[in-house]
Design a protein around this motif. Structure first.
Motif: not given
Length: 313
Positions: A92-96, A235-239, A288-295, A306-313
């Motif tokens: 999930g790590a990005a290069t630009y 769980e990391v969606a992306d960084t 942590a909340i940001t990396v748990s969901r895309p973008g 709320v727990p990070p796992e509950d903030t995913q769309p």
């Protein structure tokens, strides 16, 4: 503490290319992401950017407005709105890759007397706009706290030796610096990351925060002090946007602590290790909340309860 934040720097459209070949496009840019994070946390924030009056520029402006970020006068006038393409690896790590221009328009007129001014990444290094960024930051430093995140983009910043001078000029102007360990490793590959952070501290900031991804973050303070916090396990969606979310949380935390504004520099430097740890723990939670969901999708204040796992769309 009342007042407003001024964020200076690039706003653009991110095109994310995933390993499975799928792509999506959404507004981004490191300074814009910081402004979005502050807006979602309920802060009065204005972004001075360089956008075109085109479809991508409209997408960016809608995104800013949805998070209560105002656009400073003079932010339009670019020949086209910049685009960054992020290629994600298996983790999930990005290069630009970038199609980007950065300048500060002659007509730029941000609101006067911000409580805090933040800049970083491409805007503080890329010519011709970088010199204007330093000029604006220096002009407001007598009244505002200055925060800075180098957020290195090697494909645009040249060699580490070429980038270091401009980056250290900004470090010397800043009251608080946030930098990733990856950025420090790129800038000074023959130096220990901690040694570089301590060297930057000697240039003048009250403290320098080094983020270490899933390993947490460490603040380096005068007197050879350090304050470290762990990162929540998610769980990391992306960084994408993780560091920007952390930076927005850091500004917000210092705002809540009542230590922003040039008149509060003594109080900023006097923050206890316990107070800094509490701020950094909340920053790590935000990231942590940001990396748990895309973008680059930083949380609002309500999501921090709320727990990070509950903030995913």
């Amino acid at each position: 503490m009342s007042g407003h934040a001024l964020v200076i720097g690039e706003a653009l459209v991110d095109v994310v290319v995933r390993q499975d070949g799928t792509t999506d496009a959404h507004p981004g840019g490191s300074p814009a992401n910081v402004a979005i994070g502050l807006g979602r946390l309920g802060r009065d924030v204005e972004l001075l950017a360089y956008l075109a009056d085109d479809d991508n520029g409209g997408l960016v402006r809608e995104h800013l407005a949805a998070s209560q970020v105002s656009l400073a006068d003079g932010s339009l006038g670019a020949p086209h709105t910049s685009v960054a393409t992020a290629h994600l690896d298996a983790s999930g790590a990005a290069t630009y890759e970038f199609e980007l221009e950065w300048a500060v328009a002659d007509s730029a007129a941000p609101r006067p007397e911000p409580l805090v001014v933040h800049t970083g990444s491409i805007a503080a290094v890329l010519t011709p706009g970088a010199a204007d960024v330093r000029r604006i930051v220096a002009s407001v430093r007598d009244t505002a706290t200055v925060t800075y995140d180098p957020n290195a983009r090697p494909s645009l910043m040249g060699s580490p030796e070429e980038a270091t001078g401009a980056i250290e000029e900004m470090v010397a102007l800043a009251d608080v610096v946030k930098v990733s360990d990856e950025d420090l490793e790129w800038l000074a590959s023959t130096w220990d990351v901690d040694a570089v952070a301590r060297g930057w501290l000697e240039l003048g900031p009250a403290f320098v925060v080094v983020t270490r991804g899933g390993s947490g973050a460490t603040a380096f303070l005068p007197g050879d002090r350090t304050v470290s916090v762990e990162a929540p396990s998610v769980e990391v969606a992306d960084t994408v946007g993780a560091g920007d979310s952390f930076m927005g949380g850091l500004i917000d935390g210092l705002w809540s602590a009542g230590v922003l504004g040039a008149s509060r520099r003594a109080e900023l430097r006097a923050l206890s290790d316990e107070a800094i740890a509490a701020i950094l723990e909340r920053c790590a939670r935000i990231a942590a909340i940001t990396v748990s969901r895309p973008g680059a999708n930083p949380p609002g204040s309500a999501e921090l309860d709320v727990p990070p796992e509950d903030t995913q769309p």
